[in-house]
Design a protein around this motif. Structure first.
Motif, short mmCIF file in Angstrom:
data_model
loop_
_atom_site.label_atom_id
_atom_site.label_comp_id
_atom_site.label_asym_id
_atom_site.label_seq_id
_atom_site.Cartn_x
_atom_site.Cartn_y
_atom_site.Cartn_z
N GLU B 53 0.76 3.72 5.84
CA GLU B 53 1.17 3.60 4.44
C GLU B 53 0.23 2.68 3.66
OE1 GLU B 53 3.46 4.96 2.61
OE2 GLU B 53 4.59 6.12 4.09
N VAL B 54 -0.98 2.46 4.20
CA VAL B 54 -1.84 1.42 3.63
C VAL B 54 -2.25 1.74 2.19
CG1 VAL B 54 -4.00 2.35 4.60
CG2 VAL B 54 -3.80 -0.11 4.16
N HIS B 55 -2.40 3.01 1.88
CA HIS B 55 -2.69 3.41 0.50
C HIS B 55 -1.45 3.99 -0.19
CE1 HIS B 55 -7.38 3.67 0.49
NE2 HIS B 55 -6.95 2.54 0.98
N GLY B 56 -0.32 3.94 0.52
CA GLY B 56 0.89 4.54 -0.02
C GLY B 56 1.92 3.49 -0.40
N LEU B 57 2.79 3.19 0.55
CA LEU B 57 3.91 2.30 0.27
C LEU B 57 3.44 0.93 -0.23
CD1 LEU B 57 6.95 1.94 0.29
CD2 LEU B 57 6.81 1.25 2.69
N ARG B 58 2.37 0.40 0.40
CA ARG B 58 1.93 -0.94 -0.01
C ARG B 58 1.44 -0.93 -1.47
NH1 ARG B 58 3.08 -5.66 -0.75
NH2 ARG B 58 1.48 -7.27 -0.66
N ILE B 59 0.78 0.15 -1.85
CA ILE B 59 0.32 0.25 -3.24
C ILE B 59 1.53 0.39 -4.17
CG2 ILE B 59 -1.02 1.65 -4.86
CD1 ILE B 59 -2.71 0.00 -2.88
N LYS B 60 2.50 1.19 -3.72
CA LYS B 60 3.71 1.34 -4.54
C LYS B 60 4.39 -0.02 -4.75
CE LYS B 60 7.87 3.99 -5.31
NZ LYS B 60 8.60 2.74 -5.67
N GLU B 61 4.42 -0.80 -3.68
CA GLU B 61 5.00 -2.15 -3.80
C GLU B 61 4.25 -3.00 -4.83
OE1 GLU B 61 6.73 -2.96 0.75
OE2 GLU B 61 4.81 -3.84 0.13
N LEU B 62 2.92 -2.92 -4.76
CA LEU B 62 2.11 -3.71 -5.70
C LEU B 62 2.35 -3.24 -7.13
CD1 LEU B 62 -1.32 -3.98 -3.80
CD2 LEU B 62 0.50 -5.69 -3.92
N LEU B 63 2.45 -1.91 -7.30
CA LEU B 63 2.69 -1.39 -8.65
C LEU B 63 4.09 -1.77 -9.14
CD1 LEU B 63 0.92 2.08 -8.37
CD2 LEU B 63 0.06 -0.03 -9.42
N LEU B 237 -6.96 -7.43 16.38
CA LEU B 237 -7.82 -7.32 15.19
C LEU B 237 -7.06 -6.66 14.06
CD1 LEU B 237 -10.56 -7.48 13.70
CD2 LEU B 237 -11.15 -5.29 14.74
N LEU B 238 -6.28 -5.63 14.40
CA LEU B 238 -5.52 -4.93 13.36
C LEU B 238 -4.57 -5.90 12.65
CD1 LEU B 238 -5.06 -2.09 12.14
CD2 LEU B 238 -3.05 -1.94 13.63
N ALA B 239 -3.90 -6.73 13.43
CA ALA B 239 -3.00 -7.72 12.81
C ALA B 239 -3.80 -8.65 11.89
CB ALA B 239 -2.28 -8.52 13.89
N ASN B 240 -4.97 -9.05 12.34
CA ASN B 240 -5.82 -9.91 11.51
C ASN B 240 -6.29 -9.19 10.25
OD1 ASN B 240 -6.60 -12.73 12.55
ND2 ASN B 240 -6.61 -11.50 14.44
N GLN B 241 -6.48 -7.89 10.35
CA GLN B 241 -6.90 -7.12 9.17
C GLN B 241 -5.75 -6.97 8.18
OE1 GLN B 241 -8.47 -3.65 11.26
NE2 GLN B 241 -10.58 -4.37 11.04
N VAL B 242 -4.55 -6.70 8.72
CA VAL B 242 -3.39 -6.49 7.85
C VAL B 242 -3.01 -7.81 7.15
CG1 VAL B 242 -0.92 -5.89 7.84
CG2 VAL B 242 -2.55 -4.47 9.09
N PHE B 243 -3.35 -8.93 7.76
CA PHE B 243 -3.21 -10.26 7.15
C PHE B 243 -3.64 -10.27 5.69
CE2 PHE B 243 -4.92 -14.50 6.22
CZ PHE B 243 -4.08 -15.39 6.88
N PHE B 244 -4.66 -9.49 5.36
CA PHE B 244 -5.23 -9.51 4.01
C PHE B 244 -4.51 -8.59 3.02
CE2 PHE B 244 -8.64 -10.98 6.72
CZ PHE B 244 -9.21 -12.00 5.98
N ASP B 246 -0.88 -7.35 3.49
CA ASP B 246 0.57 -7.22 3.56
C ASP B 246 1.27 -8.30 2.74
OD1 ASP B 246 2.93 -6.10 4.36
OD2 ASP B 246 2.82 -6.81 6.44
N ASN B 247 2.54 -8.04 2.47
CA ASN B 247 3.39 -9.09 1.91
C ASN B 247 3.43 -10.26 2.90
OD1 ASN B 247 6.28 -10.32 2.19
ND2 ASN B 247 6.10 -9.66 0.05
N PRO B 248 3.14 -11.47 2.46
CA PRO B 248 2.97 -12.59 3.39
C PRO B 248 4.20 -12.86 4.27
CG PRO B 248 2.12 -13.19 1.22
CD PRO B 248 2.78 -11.87 1.06
N ALA B 249 5.36 -12.89 3.67
CA ALA B 249 6.57 -13.22 4.45
C ALA B 249 6.84 -12.14 5.50
CB ALA B 249 7.76 -13.39 3.52
#
Lengths: 425, 425
Positions: B53-63, B237-244, B246-249
């Motif tokens: 959902e990296v270009h889907g749900l997360r973007i919807k959240e940001l919008l 590495l994936l967790a470290n990448q998603v660090f940048f 995702d919602n922090p909490a």
């Protein structure tokens, strides 16, 4: 060069065989590139002599200065303020970096994709063929580009007298404050080196000495506005190169003599190339001795270079330092103001350079610009694209060259330059 | 991803066809690289979902956040302080830069010999395939390397919301003062963007939020000390990448859940690779999504990556910010102190990084180090030679890799990595 110098070179720790080979190539190159030119100003005989003695008499002079208690400071960059060096009773010299040397050994210390200028400076050290470097009491590095700033970390393991100067990346208040602090730190370091404190009198005199040198080379530049061009781009570049090596007062006199000589042919509409020869401005990376490849190609292709927007050229020399300060501090601030104007591509943004290139095109009546980029020199290569864009918008033809110090691309470059020159006719 | 997102992407101005193609490649790559792994922690299902959902749900959240009046700040670098962004009621997201896109068009704006990471960031903009970039109200550039600082000058012509932050090159008093001034300037700019002033309370909360995220990923790192390794280098590495992204909490909770899960197999001496599998520390340039080439090769070659000395890894996350300040000013100073410790290769000299690499080798019981250098990344490539030297002196095997985002060198890299892993057995 005289055999008398062999002991001097040996005492400096040079590799005599390698150094002989270098001087052989240098002499042959000079013969082919410079002495084959027609109708050169008589005053160029001085520079021919300087070049024939570049590792001889000039080094002997520096060693004589050292014997008399003066210190020698070597530098790789126009950001190292000669005024401060002179005022503390030291001599500033540019260090060798215009030819490939010991490349295989260099690439054990520096990554392959490092620009030729940086590799060259290492090659001259590792190959033990630079008498300037070996004569220097202090070698000054500066944090300009990534390549140099990281290379100095390694150079510091090869020499025991490296001083590194930090530089700003932005022309902001903070950037200005950094340069102010760094030039004061440098002054203190040079004073410790020489044991001589900079005084109001010595700094004022030093500013005037360096200003005179800059004014002379600027006078020569202005004469190149004439059509036909009174001096070849090669000879003018040579004067700009010797700017970094020679005794300042003697250099100033010698350049002024050439200028005096040129006024007559200019008035008579005589030049070293026919009238209406396509006029080229070269812009970009510095061209250090003996890197004469591009101007040789350009002027053999039937064009004349009328200006260098380069560290070895107007970028390095055009601005004078205000000598009116009444205290060391005031004059140091004037020095900072002067160097802060240098429009090196390490600054971001760097609109002054775009404006200066266009101004030089107008001033020198250039028909086109050749952007000279050293391969892997990120600041200038990246800036070359906006430079080309802004020139194209003004209908000023621009040729972007990316090259190194090898001769492998001479054929290809010649073809491109010839096509470009043809377009300017 | 759901068809519901197509209108959202269209509204953001994405090129839907190009974006479909990108997501297709991304999904396929994720399947091959991640989902084919054995015995993954159950908690990784969260990251699988995030990536799907990296270009889907997360973007919807940001919008949705934007619709509720919150601002989005996009960044390319770990020097952009998330604490300040959060405290001013904005959200920080990393911008896409891990894959080649629209390279032909990019090379009209950036010189050919620019690193893949910078080219990629331009490719995602020019190709209109990065919904994060298009969602951002402010894009923050930073004067790290020459490549980036000069590239931002051109990026500023492609977007109308670029903010450039200056950074020091030396960890001196002046360097510290510059970072202090720049972080305060950034705070003011974000406050103007959001219309929300940073308060003692909001900044303290923001510091704690970001610290919690860092503490969680650090906890995961520490678990990788175990032998056998409880999690693959790819998953870590994936967790470290998603660090940048995702919602922090939520990120903090998700990483902590994986850590909770891993404690049991670690205690039982169970892992995702057999005991005595050669353990590798990867050090060098950041690996942004979807740049999984090197870890895939390493872990397919029978080794396991136990740590990342990288911006996407411990260099970016290891230090926490002191939250004890009683005023905004005190906390801003603490933020400066925290980021000033980041041992990026843009600093000269940079001895902390050499020490940190050796410390990580010890802490994670690594058998060898692979230095990951992006071609044309001068700071890391130049530093890779002293890194190798210092490791060799300590008898720690080191393999220097220089690569880009293409798949052309996979065969060659595999051969070199396999030989290196063999040497570690």
């Amino acid at each position: 060069m005289s055999d008398d110098y062999r002991q001097m070179w040996k005492d400096l720790g040079l590799d005599l065989d390698a150094h002989d080979a270098l001087l052989g190539v240098l002499g042959q190159g000079y013969q082919q590139v410079f002495l084959s030119q027609q109708d050169r100003p008589e005053g160029m005989a001085y520079f021919d002599f300087v070049m024939s003695e570049v590792h001889g008499l000039r080094i002997k002079e520096l060693l004589d200065e050292k014997a008399a208690g003066r210190k020698i400071v070597g530098s790789y960059c126009v950001f190292v303020p000669e005024e401060i060096v002179l005022a503390a009773n030291a001599t500033l010299v540019g260090l060798c970096s215009g030819a490939d040397f010991a490349t295989e050994d260099v690439e054990k210390l520096l990554q392959r994709n490092t620009c030729a200028l940086i590799k060259s400076s290492f090659g001259f050290k590792i190959g033990k063929v630079c008498p300037y470097l070996e004569s220097a009491d202090m070698i000054v590095g500066e944090n300009t580009c990534d390549g140099k700033k990281k290379a100095y970390e390694t150079l510091g393991t090869l020499v025991d007298n490296l001083y590194v100067m930090d530089l700003p990346q932005v022309k902001s208040e903070n950037g200005n404050a950094l340069l102010k602090a760094e030039y004061r730190r440098f002054k203190a370091a040079v004073e410790i080196l020489t044991g001589v404190a900079v005084t109001t009198e010595s700094l004022k005199l030093a500013i005037r000495t360096v200003n005179a040198k800059r004014a002379a080379i600027h006078r020569l530049s202005l004469l190149r506005k004439a059509d036909p061009a009174p001096i070849s781009g090669l000879d003018a570049l040579l004067a700009n190169q010797v700017f970094f090596y020679d005794n300042p007062a003697r250099f100033t006199d010698s350049v002024n003599k050439i200028c005096d000589e040129l006024e007559k042919p200019i008035a008579a509409k005589q030049g070293v190339f026919p009238e209406k020869t396509p006029r080229i401005l070269v812009s970009g990376c510095p061209q250090a001795v003996p890197n004469w490849k591009l101007p040789m190609i350009v002027e053999t292709a039937g064009a004349v270079i009328v200006g260098e927007e380069s560290c070895v050229g107007e970028r390095g020399t055009r601005n004078l330092t205000d000598a009116s300060g009444q205290t060391v501090d005031e004059m140091l601030d004037a020095i900072v103001d002067r160097y802060f104007k240098v429009d090196c591509a390490i600054f971001t943004p760097n609109p002054d350079r775009l404006a200066h290139i266009q101004q030089m095109v107008t001033d020198y009546n250039a028909d086109g610009v050749i952007h000279y980029g050293l391969q892997f020199c990120q600041p200038y290569l990246m800036e070359s694209i906006p430079v080309e864009k802004v020139l194209e918008e003004k209908n000023i033809p621009c040729l972007r060259i990316e090259t190194d110090y090898s001769m492998e691309d001479v054929g290809q470059l010649t073809t491109r330059v010839e096509a470009f020159v043809e377009q300017l006719r």
